[in-house]
Design a protein around this motif. Structure first.
Motif, PDB file in Angstrom:
ATOM      1  N   ALA A 149       0.859  -1.216  -0.078  1.00  0.00           N
ATOM      2  CA  ALA A 149       0.021   0.101   0.181  1.00  0.00           C
ATOM      3  C   ALA A 149       0.847   1.179  -0.005  1.00  0.00           C
ATOM      4  O   ALA A 149       0.459   2.210  -0.520  1.00  0.00           O
ATOM      5  CB  ALA A 149      -0.958   0.249   1.230  1.00  0.00           C
ATOM      6  N   ARG A 150       1.914   1.153   0.702  1.00  0.00           N
ATOM      7  CA  ARG A 150       2.794   2.477   0.610  1.00  0.00           C
ATOM      8  C   ARG A 150       3.244   2.642  -0.734  1.00  0.00           C
ATOM      9  O   ARG A 150       3.631   3.679  -0.967  1.00  0.00           O
ATOM     10  CB  ARG A 150       4.102   2.070   1.488  1.00  0.00           C
ATOM     11  CG  ARG A 150       3.939   2.580   2.987  1.00  0.00           C
ATOM     12  CD  ARG A 150       5.007   2.542   3.755  1.00  0.00           C
ATOM     13  NE  ARG A 150       5.943   1.497   3.966  1.00  0.00           N
ATOM     14  CZ  ARG A 150       5.803   0.347   4.778  1.00  0.00           C
ATOM     15  NH1 ARG A 150       4.774   0.451   5.640  1.00  0.00           N
ATOM     16  NH2 ARG A 150       6.703  -0.464   4.701  1.00  0.00           N
ATOM     17  N   ALA A 198       1.510   1.954  -3.317  1.00  0.00           N
ATOM     18  CA  ALA A 198       0.253   1.967  -4.174  1.00  0.00           C
ATOM     19  C   ALA A 198       0.274   1.046  -5.319  1.00  0.00           C
ATOM     20  O   ALA A 198       0.023   1.433  -6.393  1.00  0.00           O
ATOM     21  CB  ALA A 198       0.326   3.444  -4.668  1.00  0.00           C
ATOM     22  N   ALA A 258      -0.971   2.968   3.502  1.00  0.00           N
ATOM     23  CA  ALA A 258      -1.040   4.284   2.691  1.00  0.00           C
ATOM     24  C   ALA A 258      -1.004   5.779   3.164  1.00  0.00           C
ATOM     25  O   ALA A 258      -0.454   6.621   3.034  1.00  0.00           O
ATOM     26  CB  ALA A 258      -2.476   4.201   2.113  1.00  0.00           C
ATOM     27  N   ALA A 261       2.610   6.677   3.711  1.00  0.00           N
ATOM     28  CA  ALA A 261       2.975   7.247   2.478  1.00  0.00           C
ATOM     29  C   ALA A 261       2.597   8.867   2.149  1.00  0.00           C
ATOM     30  O   ALA A 261       3.335   9.750   1.610  1.00  0.00           O
ATOM     31  CB  ALA A 261       2.483   6.499   1.338  1.00  0.00           C
ATOM     32  N   VAL A 262       1.175   8.892   2.622  1.00  0.00           N
ATOM     33  CA  VAL A 262       0.482  10.098   2.698  1.00  0.00           C
ATOM     34  C   VAL A 262       1.355  11.198   3.519  1.00  0.00           C
ATOM     35  O   VAL A 262       1.783  12.473   3.170  1.00  0.00           O
ATOM     36  CB  VAL A 262      -0.832  10.380   2.945  1.00  0.00           C
ATOM     37  CG1 VAL A 262      -1.364  11.660   3.305  1.00  0.00           C
ATOM     38  CG2 VAL A 262      -1.690   9.546   1.852  1.00  0.00           C
ATOM     39  N   ARG A 304      -3.567   9.000  -5.542  1.00  0.00           N
ATOM     40  CA  ARG A 304      -3.414   7.489  -5.663  1.00  0.00           C
ATOM     41  C   ARG A 304      -3.708   6.875  -4.274  1.00  0.00           C
ATOM     42  O   ARG A 304      -4.150   5.709  -4.202  1.00  0.00           O
ATOM     43  CB  ARG A 304      -2.165   7.007  -6.304  1.00  0.00           C
ATOM     44  CG  ARG A 304      -1.911   7.453  -7.813  1.00  0.00           C
ATOM     45  CD  ARG A 304      -0.274   7.283  -8.260  1.00  0.00           C
ATOM     46  NE  ARG A 304       0.041   5.845  -8.004  1.00  0.00           N
ATOM     47  CZ  ARG A 304       1.310   5.385  -8.306  1.00  0.00           C
ATOM     48  NH1 ARG A 304       2.045   6.394  -8.541  1.00  0.00           N
ATOM     49  NH2 ARG A 304       1.846   4.401  -7.983  1.00  0.00           N
ATOM     50  N   TYR A 305      -3.129   7.409  -3.211  1.00  0.00           N
ATOM     51  CA  TYR A 305      -3.406   7.144  -2.405  1.00  0.00           C
ATOM     52  C   TYR A 305      -4.640   7.161  -1.151  1.00  0.00           C
ATOM     53  O   TYR A 305      -5.341   6.648  -0.743  1.00  0.00           O
ATOM     54  CB  TYR A 305      -2.149   7.612  -0.881  1.00  0.00           C
ATOM     55  CG  TYR A 305      -0.830   7.199  -1.279  1.00  0.00           C
ATOM     56  CD1 TYR A 305      -0.360   5.842  -1.368  1.00  0.00           C
ATOM     57  CD2 TYR A 305       0.004   7.920  -2.096  1.00  0.00           C
ATOM     58  CE1 TYR A 305       0.771   5.432  -1.512  1.00  0.00           C
ATOM     59  CE2 TYR A 305       1.221   7.469  -2.777  1.00  0.00           C
ATOM     60  CZ  TYR A 305       1.712   6.148  -2.283  1.00  0.00           C
ATOM     61  OH  TYR A 305       2.916   5.954  -2.684  1.00  0.00           O
ATOM     62  N   THR A 306      -5.020   8.511  -1.473  1.00  0.00           N
ATOM     63  CA  THR A 306      -6.410   9.118  -0.902  1.00  0.00           C
ATOM     64  C   THR A 306      -7.424   8.234  -1.558  1.00  0.00           C
ATOM     65  O   THR A 306      -8.368   7.732  -0.824  1.00  0.00           O
ATOM     66  CB  THR A 306      -6.464  10.654  -1.121  1.00  0.00           C
ATOM     67  OG1 THR A 306      -6.529  11.067  -2.276  1.00  0.00           O
ATOM     68  CG2 THR A 306      -5.543  11.212  -0.002  1.00  0.00           C
ATOM     69  N   ARG A 356      -7.671   5.162  -2.647  1.00  0.00           N
ATOM     70  CA  ARG A 356      -7.686   3.950  -2.112  1.00  0.00           C
ATOM     71  C   ARG A 356      -8.166   4.035  -0.694  1.00  0.00           C
ATOM     72  O   ARG A 356      -8.789   3.051  -0.170  1.00  0.00           O
ATOM     73  CB  ARG A 356      -6.191   3.406  -2.180  1.00  0.00           C
ATOM     74  CG  ARG A 356      -5.879   2.715  -3.669  1.00  0.00           C
ATOM     75  CD  ARG A 356      -4.695   2.094  -3.708  1.00  0.00           C
ATOM     76  NE  ARG A 356      -4.509   1.299  -4.916  1.00  0.00           N
ATOM     77  CZ  ARG A 356      -4.040   2.200  -5.937  1.00  0.00           C
ATOM     78  NH1 ARG A 356      -3.344   3.319  -5.828  1.00  0.00           N
ATOM     79  NH2 ARG A 356      -3.633   1.693  -7.047  1.00  0.00           N
TER      80      ARG A 356
END
Length: 337
Positions: A74-75, A77, A193, A196-197, A295-297, A299
């Motif tokens: 997830a980190r 993506a 995620a 990463a954000v 891409r992260y938000t 998800r």
């Protein structure tokens, strides 16, 4: 599997994902030759059979070992059904079946009509119904994509006719346990995620200047960064506690489901706050396709609802507590397993 072995496995996955053209794969919806090449590498490296027994060609890892890899993917993506496939092959192996080399999506046993994550990226779906695990091959014509979802989520248009495996599930694998395991994977993915954000937000606000100084020097931006960091830390802690509980009881007893309910609830709440604060800190830049934040938000918002929203899990935990002879939340969830 000891810590050194697992650290080596995680480092290997990190290298594979770092070298892969993940941005291009994401823009292609997790489909195409680059996605196929990444999946082949993951299969050949043994990641898809992590939790299958050694007799079935796997590594014999515990189901809780999926969580760090789910967070890692997830980190990055990564638009691939890696964590879902590892859980599916682990469950099939636990049922005594040789897991086939397929990309596998999971059907929520308590909400079978809900969209299936990674449906268009998968070759098969795994269901649990009437105490039986069924692995069914799916074709593109079997799936209807759901508008504005990530990673090829879709609904089945018809019951797949090609049943690859139909076997009795392990006795402990009831629908609540199946859903809880999948929900814990989503919680771990959300925590990854959010990490990463947080990194993106820190880098952007340090590099971007306004009125002659970095954005990170403004107090309002610092509040957003602080909120993101606190929520991410809380989410990671909740996942870690649920993972520890699963290690102590791999058959997903009621106490493990309590911990997973807390993790999914806490991560779901954190996801909303982190996404909102990150977009505030980035301004309009956060909404562009060229920048990674979306891409992260996107998800995060999707994973909140998959395998039970935070509201559903909070209600489940509340009902379990109230069903006790002496309803007390803290003693129930703080008792060692």
């Amino acid at each position: 599997m000891d810590r050194d072995d697992f650290a080596m496995i995680a480092e290997g996955l990190d290298r594979i994902l770092t070298d892969a053209p993940l941005d291009a794969i994401d823009k292609a919806g997790g489909l195409g030759t680059e996605a196929d090449a990444l999946w082949q590498t993951l299969e050949e490296s043994g990641y898809t059979l992590l939790c299958a027994s050694e007799g079935h060609g796997g590594s014999g890892a515990a189901l809780a070992d999926i969580l760090p890899l789910a967070a890692l993917a997830a980190r990055h993506a990564a638009a691939a059904p890696l964590a879902d496939t590892i859980l599916a092959t682990g469950l099939l192996s636990a049922a005594g079946q040789q897991p086939p080399a397929l990309r596998i999506g999971l059907i929520d046993p308590l909400a079978p009509d809900a969209p299936i994550a990674h449906a268009s990226q998968s070759n098969a779906v795994l269901s649990l119904e009437d105490g039986r695990l069924r692995l069914m091959r799916i074709e593109s014509g079997d799936i209807r994509s759901v508008h504005q979802t990530e990673d090829g989520a879709g609904k089945l248009l018809r019951q797949p006719a090609d049943v690859l495996v139909d076997c009795a599930a392990p006795e402990w694998l009831i629908p609540d346990a199946f859903r809880a395991l999948a929900a814990l994977i989503r919680a771990s993915q959300m925590a990854g995620a959010m990490e990463a954000v947080l990194g993106l937000s820190l880098d952007y606000t340090r590099d971007r200047e306004q009125f002659g100084r970095p954005l990170a020097k403004f107090q309002a931006i610092q509040h957003h960064l602080s909120d993101i960091a606190c929520e991410t830390a809380a989410a990671m802690a909740a996942v870690e506690m649920a993972g520890d509980a699963l290690c102590a009881d791999a058959k997903v007893g009621p106490r493990v489901i309590d911990e997973i309910a807390i993790a999914k609830t806490r991560c779901g709440e954190a996801a909303s706050r982190v996404a909102a604060a990150a977009h505030q800190a980035h301004g309009a830049m956060g909404f562009t396709r060229e920048y990674a934040l979306g891409r992260y938000t996107r998800r995060l918002w999707q994973w909140q609802d998959e395998f039970g929203s935070e509201t559903e899990w909070a209600e489940l935990l509340g009902k379990a507590v109230l069903a006790d002879n002496e309803p007390r939340l803290w003693p129930r969830i703080s008792q060692p397993i």
